[in-house]
Motif scaffolding. Structure first.
Motif, mmCIF file in Angstrom:
data_model
loop_
_atom_site.group_PDB
_atom_site.id
_atom_site.type_symbol
_atom_site.label_atom_id
_atom_site.label_comp_id
_atom_site.label_asym_id
_atom_site.label_seq_id
_atom_site.Cartn_x
_atom_site.Cartn_y
_atom_site.Cartn_z
ATOM 1 N N PRO A 288 0.810 -1.226 0.000
ATOM 2 C CA PRO A 288 0.000 0.000 0.000
ATOM 3 C C PRO A 288 0.840 1.271 0.000
ATOM 4 C CG PRO A 288 -0.892 -1.597 1.546
ATOM 5 C CD PRO A 288 0.416 -2.154 1.076
ATOM 6 N N ARG A 289 1.970 1.273 0.716
ATOM 7 C CA ARG A 289 2.764 2.492 0.778
ATOM 8 C C ARG A 289 3.471 2.786 -0.543
ATOM 9 N NH1 ARG A 289 8.302 1.117 4.131
ATOM 10 N NH2 ARG A 289 8.819 -0.863 3.085
ATOM 11 N N ASP A 290 3.534 1.785 -1.428
ATOM 12 C CA ASP A 290 4.166 1.983 -2.733
ATOM 13 C C ASP A 290 3.183 2.490 -3.775
ATOM 14 O OD1 ASP A 290 6.634 0.841 -1.806
ATOM 15 O OD2 ASP A 290 5.682 -1.132 -1.998
ATOM 16 N N MET A 291 1.893 2.520 -3.428
ATOM 17 C CA MET A 291 0.877 2.810 -4.444
ATOM 18 C C MET A 291 -0.009 3.998 -4.085
ATOM 19 S SD MET A 291 -0.248 -1.008 -5.699
ATOM 20 C CE MET A 291 -0.900 -1.471 -4.091
ATOM 21 N N VAL A 292 0.440 4.859 -3.190
ATOM 22 C CA VAL A 292 -0.316 6.071 -2.880
ATOM 23 C C VAL A 292 -0.151 7.032 -4.051
ATOM 24 C CG1 VAL A 292 -0.604 8.013 -1.294
ATOM 25 C CG2 VAL A 292 0.100 5.763 -0.425
ATOM 26 N N PRO A 293 -1.240 7.408 -4.710
ATOM 27 C CA PRO A 293 -1.112 8.261 -5.895
ATOM 28 C C PRO A 293 -0.309 9.536 -5.606
ATOM 29 C CG PRO A 293 -3.352 7.462 -5.678
ATOM 30 C CD PRO A 293 -2.638 7.079 -4.415
ATOM 31 N N ILE A 294 0.487 9.924 -6.533
ATOM 32 C CA ILE A 294 1.324 11.124 -6.493
ATOM 33 C C ILE A 294 2.420 11.006 -5.434
ATOM 34 C CG2 ILE A 294 1.389 13.634 -6.265
ATOM 35 C CD1 ILE A 294 -0.244 12.755 -8.647
ATOM 36 N N LEU A 295 2.016 10.775 -4.173
ATOM 37 C CA LEU A 295 2.959 10.845 -3.059
ATOM 38 C C LEU A 295 4.007 9.742 -3.107
ATOM 39 C CD1 LEU A 295 0.544 11.779 -0.120
ATOM 40 C CD2 LEU A 295 1.970 13.283 -1.530
ATOM 41 N N SER A 296 3.602 8.524 -3.495
ATOM 42 C CA SER A 296 4.575 7.433 -3.546
ATOM 43 C C SER A 296 5.650 7.714 -4.589
ATOM 44 C CB SER A 296 3.877 6.107 -3.853
ATOM 45 O OG SER A 296 3.103 5.684 -2.745
ATOM 46 N N PHE A 297 5.244 8.196 -5.735
ATOM 47 C CA PHE A 297 6.218 8.500 -6.790
ATOM 48 C C PHE A 297 7.197 9.567 -6.325
ATOM 49 C CE2 PHE A 297 7.824 10.661 -10.525
ATOM 50 C CZ PHE A 297 8.107 9.627 -11.415
ATOM 51 N N LEU A 298 6.669 10.602 -5.697
ATOM 52 C CA LEU A 298 7.537 11.684 -5.231
ATOM 53 C C LEU A 298 8.432 11.211 -4.088
ATOM 54 C CD1 LEU A 298 5.027 14.672 -5.275
ATOM 55 C CD2 LEU A 298 6.832 14.174 -6.932
ATOM 56 N N GLY A 299 7.840 10.457 -3.150
ATOM 57 C CA GLY A 299 8.616 9.993 -2.006
ATOM 58 C C GLY A 299 9.733 9.034 -2.395
ATOM 59 N N LEU A 300 9.471 8.232 -3.419
ATOM 60 C CA LEU A 300 10.482 7.268 -3.881
ATOM 61 C C LEU A 300 11.397 7.865 -4.951
ATOM 62 C CD1 LEU A 300 8.188 4.113 -4.128
ATOM 63 C CD2 LEU A 300 9.979 4.523 -2.439
ATOM 64 N N ARG A 301 11.141 9.127 -5.289
ATOM 65 C CA ARG A 301 11.932 9.816 -6.323
ATOM 66 C C ARG A 301 11.938 9.055 -7.643
ATOM 67 N NH1 ARG A 301 17.183 12.166 -2.916
ATOM 68 N NH2 ARG A 301 15.948 13.299 -1.355
ATOM 69 N N GLY A 302 10.762 8.481 -7.951
ATOM 70 C CA GLY A 302 10.610 7.809 -9.233
ATOM 71 C C GLY A 302 11.352 6.502 -9.358
ATOM 72 N N ARG A 303 11.722 5.884 -8.229
ATOM 73 C CA ARG A 303 12.474 4.631 -8.251
ATOM 74 C C ARG A 303 11.756 3.557 -7.435
ATOM 75 N NH1 ARG A 303 16.612 4.433 -12.042
ATOM 76 N NH2 ARG A 303 17.332 6.570 -12.351
ATOM 77 N N CYS A 304 11.861 2.306 -7.893
ATOM 78 C CA CYS A 304 11.288 1.188 -7.147
ATOM 79 C C CYS A 304 11.974 1.080 -5.787
ATOM 80 C CB CYS A 304 11.457 -0.110 -7.938
ATOM 81 S SG CYS A 304 10.992 -1.604 -7.027
ATOM 82 N N ARG A 305 11.203 0.851 -4.745
ATOM 83 C CA ARG A 305 11.745 0.733 -3.401
ATOM 84 C C ARG A 305 12.670 -0.483 -3.270
ATOM 85 N NH1 ARG A 305 9.514 2.797 1.075
ATOM 86 N NH2 ARG A 305 7.523 3.112 -0.013
ATOM 87 N N TYR A 306 12.439 -1.504 -4.092
ATOM 88 C CA TYR A 306 13.112 -2.782 -3.906
ATOM 89 C C TYR A 306 14.315 -2.978 -4.841
ATOM 90 C CZ TYR A 306 8.622 -3.242 -1.669
ATOM 91 O OH TYR A 306 7.509 -3.004 -0.894
ATOM 92 N N CYS A 307 14.244 -2.465 -6.065
ATOM 93 C CA CYS A 307 15.348 -2.690 -6.998
ATOM 94 C C CYS A 307 15.916 -1.401 -7.575
ATOM 95 C CB CYS A 307 14.900 -3.604 -8.146
ATOM 96 S SG CYS A 307 13.704 -2.829 -9.277
ATOM 97 N N GLN A 308 15.302 -0.278 -7.216
ATOM 98 C CA GLN A 308 15.758 1.036 -7.661
ATOM 99 C C GLN A 308 15.602 1.276 -9.167
ATOM 100 O OE1 GLN A 308 16.656 3.552 -5.450
ATOM 101 N NE2 GLN A 308 15.780 1.980 -4.121
ATOM 102 N N ALA A 309 14.853 0.411 -9.840
ATOM 103 C CA ALA A 309 14.566 0.668 -11.256
ATOM 104 C C ALA A 309 13.629 1.861 -11.369
ATOM 105 C CB ALA A 309 13.931 -0.565 -11.894
ATOM 106 N N ALA A 310 13.716 2.562 -12.489
ATOM 107 C CA ALA A 310 12.874 3.731 -12.700
ATOM 108 C C ALA A 310 11.406 3.321 -12.821
ATOM 109 C CB ALA A 310 13.310 4.482 -13.947
ATOM 110 N N ILE A 311 10.535 4.018 -12.102
ATOM 111 C CA ILE A 311 9.091 3.811 -12.226
ATOM 112 C C ILE A 311 8.618 4.593 -13.451
ATOM 113 C CG2 ILE A 311 6.851 4.178 -11.133
ATOM 114 C CD1 ILE A 311 8.315 4.105 -8.432
ATOM 115 N N PRO A 312 7.790 4.002 -14.297
ATOM 116 C CA PRO A 312 7.316 4.728 -15.481
ATOM 117 C C PRO A 312 6.668 6.063 -15.087
ATOM 118 C CG PRO A 312 6.718 2.422 -15.640
ATOM 119 C CD PRO A 312 7.262 2.622 -14.261
ATOM 120 N N ARG A 313 7.127 7.131 -15.691
ATOM 121 C CA ARG A 313 6.555 8.438 -15.391
ATOM 122 C C ARG A 313 5.120 8.564 -15.884
ATOM 123 N NH1 ARG A 313 11.366 12.899 -16.519
ATOM 124 N NH2 ARG A 313 12.854 12.060 -14.982
ATOM 125 N N ARG A 314 4.755 7.665 -16.797
ATOM 126 C CA ARG A 314 3.406 7.715 -17.348
ATOM 127 C C ARG A 314 2.348 7.701 -16.253
ATOM 128 N NH1 ARG A 314 3.566 3.171 -19.866
ATOM 129 N NH2 ARG A 314 2.682 2.008 -18.123
#
Length: 253
Positions: free
Chosen positions: A55-81
């Motif tokens: 759930p903490r990885d899927m909070v709209p807007i806030l999760s992307f910003l908090g994780l700086r656009g990176r997966c919490r587990y592997c640091q791969a870039a999250i699609p900006r789409r």
């Protein structure tokens, strides 16, 4: 008077509060429908490492910003789409909320969110799925029956004209050029535009969509260095944008 004001605020605020979560679902549609994946049920996972998202990885807007656009587990870039779609869903709710009538604000937000999904899907796979276009036609006619019954006949005629007009153009193009140039999904989307806007708006929808599509093609050509007759440009995103822009304009004037 206070009760009326509170009721209006609740109707206007509900789509605004829901918009980031609606945007998250629209992002799921845009990601999964082109890939032929189901979008109802199933856990979300990182596309790079496959780790199930919490759930903490899927909070709209806030999760992307908090994780700086990176997966919490592997640091791969999250699609900006997904982030862009969530912002766009908020913008849709704000634009629809400009309508002076709260009922129009609510139905306008739904219209904009469905158009956002359709535009995103068509942009990715050149397809406008029936499960979104056909209900949108019916919703436009239902909205007219509910809020503007005096225009119902015109909306029904406009839906038919939009569909038949684009089908005629598409069939003519296919006969002359021997290939598909205008899909049936585009015709169904224009039918939805007619159902929501009426017959007088159809030429403006087509002109705005064509102009925006040509501008996009020009930018794409400048970036890629070339464009030719075989280059595919999706019309759906620009039809969707034109329909929503004209809907907002109509309710404000």
């Amino acid at each position: 008077m206070l009760t009326l004001r509170l009721n209006y605020d609740m109707v206007w605020l509900a789509p605004l509060v829901a918009s980031p979560f609606i945007g998250s679902f629209v992002g799921v549609l845009i990601a999964r429908v082109p890939a032929g994946r189901g979008f109802v049920g199933g856990r979300s996972a990182c596309a790079a490492c496959g780790h199930t998202l919490g759930p903490r990885d899927m909070v709209p807007i806030l999760s992307f910003l908090g994780l700086r656009g990176r997966c919490r587990y592997c640091q791969a870039a999250i699609p900006r789409r997904d982030f862009v779609v969530e912002l766009a869903a908020i913008a849709v709710a704000v634009a629809a909320g400009l309508a002076p009538d709260p009922a129009f604000a609510a139905v306008g937000a739904v219209l904009g969110w469905v158009l956002l999904a359709l535009g995103g899907i068509d942009f990715r796979c050149f397809r406008l799925p029936d499960f979104l276009t056909l209900p949108l036609v019916l919703a436009g006619l239902a909205q007219a029956l509910w809020l503007e019954p005096e225009f119902l006949a015109d909306r029904a005629v406009a839906a038919a004209l939009g569909y038949l007009g684009f089908r005629a153009v598409g069939e003519t193009y296919r006969y002359v050029r021997g290939r598909v140039g205008l899909g049936e999904g585009d015709a169904k989307l224009l039918a939805a535009g007619g159902a929501w806007l009426g017959s007088a708006a159809l030429p403006y929808v087509v002109l705005m969509a064509a102009g925006a599509g040509l501008a996009y093609a020009g930018v794409a050509a400048a970036r890629r260095g070339r464009i030719d007759a075989a280059t595919r440009v999706p019309l759906g995103p620009f039809l969707a944008l034109a329909i929503f822009a004209l809907w907002v304009w109509r309710v404000l004037v």
